[in-house]
Design a protein around this motif. Structure first.
Motif, PDB file in Angstrom:
ATOM      1  N   TYR A  48       0.843  -1.194   0.000  1.00 50.03           N
ATOM      2  CA  TYR A  48       0.000   0.000   0.000  1.00 50.03           C
ATOM      3  C   TYR A  48       0.878   1.242   0.000  1.00 50.03           C
ATOM      4  O   TYR A  48       2.032   1.209   0.420  1.00 50.03           O
ATOM      5  N   THR A  49       0.329   2.326  -0.495  1.00 51.90           N
ATOM      6  CA  THR A  49       1.097   3.560  -0.601  1.00 51.90           C
ATOM      7  C   THR A  49       1.218   4.240   0.750  1.00 51.90           C
ATOM      8  O   THR A  49       0.263   4.264   1.530  1.00 51.90           O
ATOM      9  N   SER A  50       2.410   4.794   1.020  1.00 54.04           N
ATOM     10  CA  SER A  50       2.632   5.580   2.228  1.00 54.04           C
ATOM     11  C   SER A  50       2.583   7.067   1.920  1.00 54.04           C
ATOM     12  O   SER A  50       1.980   7.850   2.637  1.00 54.04           O
ATOM     13  N   THR A  51       3.252   7.457   0.825  1.00 51.95           N
ATOM     14  CA  THR A  51       3.208   8.826   0.317  1.00 51.95           C
ATOM     15  C   THR A  51       3.229   8.740  -1.199  1.00 51.95           C
ATOM     16  O   THR A  51       3.161   7.643  -1.765  1.00 51.95           O
ATOM     17  N   SER A  52       3.366   9.886  -1.867  1.00 50.91           N
ATOM     18  CA  SER A  52       3.443   9.877  -3.330  1.00 50.91           C
ATOM     19  C   SER A  52       4.745   9.276  -3.828  1.00 50.91           C
ATOM     20  O   SER A  52       4.869   8.969  -5.017  1.00 50.91           O
ATOM     21  N   THR A  53       5.716   9.074  -2.936  1.00 46.61           N
ATOM     22  CA  THR A  53       7.016   8.545  -3.350  1.00 46.61           C
ATOM     23  C   THR A  53       7.446   7.318  -2.554  1.00 46.61           C
ATOM     24  O   THR A  53       8.608   6.920  -2.614  1.00 46.61           O
ATOM     25  N   SER A  54       6.536   6.692  -1.799  1.00 50.32           N
ATOM     26  CA  SER A  54       6.927   5.525  -1.007  1.00 50.32           C
ATOM     27  C   SER A  54       5.762   4.567  -0.840  1.00 50.32           C
ATOM     28  O   SER A  54       4.597   4.959  -0.921  1.00 50.32           O
ATOM     29  N   VAL A  55       6.102   3.294  -0.609  1.00 51.37           N
ATOM     30  CA  VAL A  55       5.094   2.264  -0.346  1.00 51.37           C
ATOM     31  C   VAL A  55       5.586   1.387   0.796  1.00 51.37           C
ATOM     32  O   VAL A  55       6.771   1.391   1.141  1.00 51.37           O
ATOM     33  N   HIS A  56       4.658   0.642   1.375  1.00 49.05           N
ATOM     34  CA  HIS A  56       4.967  -0.304   2.445  1.00 49.05           C
ATOM     35  C   HIS A  56       4.615  -1.694   1.933  1.00 49.05           C
ATOM     36  O   HIS A  56       3.503  -1.930   1.469  1.00 49.05           O
ATOM     37  N   VAL A  57       5.590  -2.623   2.003  1.00 47.71           N
ATOM     38  CA  VAL A  57       5.402  -3.991   1.509  1.00 47.71           C
ATOM     39  C   VAL A  57       5.441  -4.940   2.698  1.00 47.71           C
ATOM     40  O   VAL A  57       6.342  -4.865   3.540  1.00 47.71           O
ATOM     41  N   MET A  58       4.463  -5.846   2.784  1.00 47.91           N
ATOM     42  CA  MET A  58       4.381  -6.825   3.861  1.00 47.91           C
ATOM     43  C   MET A  58       4.130  -8.211   3.270  1.00 47.91           C
ATOM     44  O   MET A  58       3.588  -8.340   2.173  1.00 47.91           O
ATOM     45  N   TRP A  59       4.511  -9.258   4.017  1.00 48.24           N
ATOM     46  CA  TRP A  59       4.258 -10.631   3.595  1.00 48.24           C
ATOM     47  C   TRP A  59       4.282 -11.532   4.819  1.00 48.24           C
ATOM     48  O   TRP A  59       4.685 -11.117   5.908  1.00 48.24           O
ATOM     49  N   ASN A  60       3.840 -12.772   4.643  1.00 43.69           N
ATOM     50  CA  ASN A  60       3.836 -13.732   5.742  1.00 43.69           C
ATOM     51  C   ASN A  60       5.223 -14.349   5.908  1.00 43.69           C
ATOM     52  O   ASN A  60       5.888 -14.668   4.918  1.00 43.69           O
ATOM     53  N   LYS A  61       5.637 -14.531   7.173  1.00 42.98           N
ATOM     54  CA  LYS A  61       6.929 -15.152   7.436  1.00 42.98           C
ATOM     55  C   LYS A  61       6.884 -16.637   7.079  1.00 42.98           C
ATOM     56  O   LYS A  61       5.870 -17.298   7.229  1.00 42.98           O
ATOM     57  N   ALA A  62       8.021 -17.143   6.619  1.00 40.89           N
ATOM     58  CA  ALA A  62       8.114 -18.556   6.276  1.00 40.89           C
ATOM     59  C   ALA A  62       8.159 -19.406   7.540  1.00 40.89           C
ATOM     60  O   ALA A  62       8.542 -18.934   8.619  1.00 40.89           O
ATOM     61  N   ALA A  63       7.752 -20.660   7.417  1.00 41.01           N
ATOM     62  CA  ALA A  63       7.834 -21.589   8.538  1.00 41.01           C
ATOM     63  C   ALA A  63       9.301 -21.839   8.883  1.00 41.01           C
ATOM     64  O   ALA A  63      10.186 -21.735   8.031  1.00 41.01           O
ATOM     65  N   ALA A  64       9.565 -22.185  10.134  1.00 43.39           N
ATOM     66  CA  ALA A  64      10.943 -22.401  10.582  1.00 43.39           C
ATOM     67  C   ALA A  64      11.641 -23.473   9.757  1.00 43.39           C
ATOM     68  O   ALA A  64      12.843 -23.398   9.499  1.00 43.39           O
ATOM     69  N   ALA A  65      10.881 -24.483   9.312  1.00 45.75           N
ATOM     70  CA  ALA A  65      11.468 -25.583   8.553  1.00 45.75           C
ATOM     71  C   ALA A  65      12.009 -25.139   7.194  1.00 45.75           C
ATOM     72  O   ALA A  65      12.812 -25.842   6.577  1.00 45.75           O
ATOM     73  N   GLU A  66      11.583 -23.969   6.729  1.00 44.50           N
ATOM     74  CA  GLU A  66      12.049 -23.483   5.429  1.00 44.50           C
ATOM     75  C   GLU A  66      13.516 -23.062   5.466  1.00 44.50           C
ATOM     76  O   GLU A  66      14.162 -22.958   4.434  1.00 44.50           O
ATOM     77  N   ASN A  67      14.045 -22.777   6.662  1.00 40.41           N
ATOM     78  CA  ASN A  67      15.452 -22.389   6.806  1.00 40.41           C
ATOM     79  C   ASN A  67      15.778 -21.152   5.971  1.00 40.41           C
ATOM     80  O   ASN A  67      16.841 -21.065   5.341  1.00 40.41           O
ATOM     81  N   VAL A  68      14.857 -20.178   5.943  1.00 43.31           N
ATOM     82  CA  VAL A  68      15.046 -18.970   5.138  1.00 43.31           C
ATOM     83  C   VAL A  68      16.103 -18.076   5.768  1.00 43.31           C
ATOM     84  O   VAL A  68      16.094 -17.838   6.980  1.00 43.31           O
ATOM     85  N   ARG A  69      17.039 -17.611   4.952  1.00 40.58           N
ATOM     86  CA  ARG A  69      18.096 -16.710   5.423  1.00 40.58           C
ATOM     87  C   ARG A  69      17.715 -15.251   5.215  1.00 40.58           C
ATOM     88  O   ARG A  69      18.035 -14.405   6.031  1.00 40.58           O
TER      89      ARG A  69
END
Length: 330
Positions: A48-69
């Motif tokens: 979603y937009t924060s200002t005319s020149t910025s946005v905020h990006v969000m997502w779900n965290k991976a499960a611990a078993a994914e071993n995401v770095r």
């Protein structure tokens, strides 16, 4: 007389010699090795937009078993940001007003394997209004509720703006730690510490980047962490040496960042129990270590007691390292 091998046969034989695998060449008696599994595509990507020149990006965290770095954020197919595995949101700045973008998130694991990108989420930044100098109003109320040892939920009343609110910025004792969309009146704040008292405020912001007054504060204490699961919040392996150049002495300090669930970008250094200097790491600086050089006023021999603390992702200062002693001067 032995027949002369054909060119095709020679090519097949050469390929067999090069591809030394457990499977017999030219035979289907062995099963082909399965390709290594890649991380799962991150889900729940929201922009979603924060200002005319910025946005905020969000997502779900991976499960611990994914071993995401780490997570990698892409804009219009080009990678623009790396985010530590402990975080699942980021502000993207420096965009153009009235412009369409599409953001996607990929996960990379400890073995270097990269997930697919999934669906790119589109967003169009609002137009910039050069005549908009009026900030939004204050969110009239703010409430906070602990959701366990490391998170809390905040709720506030909607602010008003002559052009429209585009974002709500959440502060913890003066440090901005999160943003929410202009249509939101609640947010979950993570990366907090167990059994810790927090004081939050919220400010509304419009497309012209005007910020309104902060809301009344809300205080909450997180729950205690189950035994044996406390996080590491202290910088480690603090080392110091004395350096002389042109008759002037300095303390050369280096340490490892605490593993506190996100990047550490700010440190304080104390010498002989008093504040000596602050280290603020830039966007491209390494985040796994800290390094600073402190000039000394004395030229005669003296011993200095040095300790360091980090500002953690929750906006609070962590505990000090154990003091070390460094002798400098002639």
């Amino acid at each position: 007389m032995r027949p002369t091998p054909t060119l095709a046969a020679l090519s097949t034989t050469a390929a067999c010699l090069v591809a030394l695998t457990a499977t017999s060449c030219g035979s289907d008696s062995g099963a082909a090795a399965e390709p290594p599994e890649t991380p799962t595509v991150p889900t729940g990507v929201t922009v979603y937009t924060s200002t005319s020149t910025s946005v905020h990006v969000m997502w779900n965290k991976a499960a611990a078993a994914e071993n995401v770095r780490r997570y990698e954020v892409y804009s219009n197919g080009k990678r623009i940001q790396n985010v530590p595995a402990a975080k699942h949101m980021i502000d993207i700045t420096g965009l153009e007003p009235s412009t369409r973008y599409a953001f996607a998130v990929r996960a990379r694991d400890a073995d270097g394997k990269l997930s697919g990108a999934g669906r790119a989420e589109p967003v169009t930044t609002p137009s910039a209004d050069a005549d908009d100098n009026k900030p939004p109003t204050q969110p009239a109320t703010l409430k906070a509720r602990a959701d366990g040892p490391r998170s809390a939920t905040l709720t506030w009343t909607k602010a008003e703006d002559n052009k429209g609110v585009t974002a709500y910025d959440i502060y913890q004792e003066g440090t901005k730690i999160h943003s929410a969309g202009g249509n939101e009146t609640s947010a979950s704040v993570t990366t907090l510490r167990p059994d810790t008292r927090y004081t939050f405020t919220v400010k509304a912001r419009d497309a012209a980047d005007n910020s309104g007054p902060e809301s009344p504060s809300a205080t909450v204490t997180t729950e205690s962490e189950p035994e044996g699961k406390a996080g590491a919040e202290v910088a480690t392996d603090l080392q110091g040496t004395a350096r002389e150049q042109g008759g002037a002495w300095s303390l050369e300090l280096v340490w490892n960042a605490p593993k506190a669930g996100g990047d550490i970008t700010e440190y304080e250094v104390y010498v002989d129990g008093k504040f000596g200097s602050k280290l603020v790491l830039g966007e491209s600086a390494p985040k796994d270590t800290g390094r600073i050089s402190l000039p000394l006023e004395k030229t005669e021999k003296a011993t200095y007691a040095v300790k360091v603390r980090a500002k953690l992702p929750d906006g609070k200062w962590g505990p000090f390292t154990k003091e070390i002693e460094v002798t400098a001067g002639g």
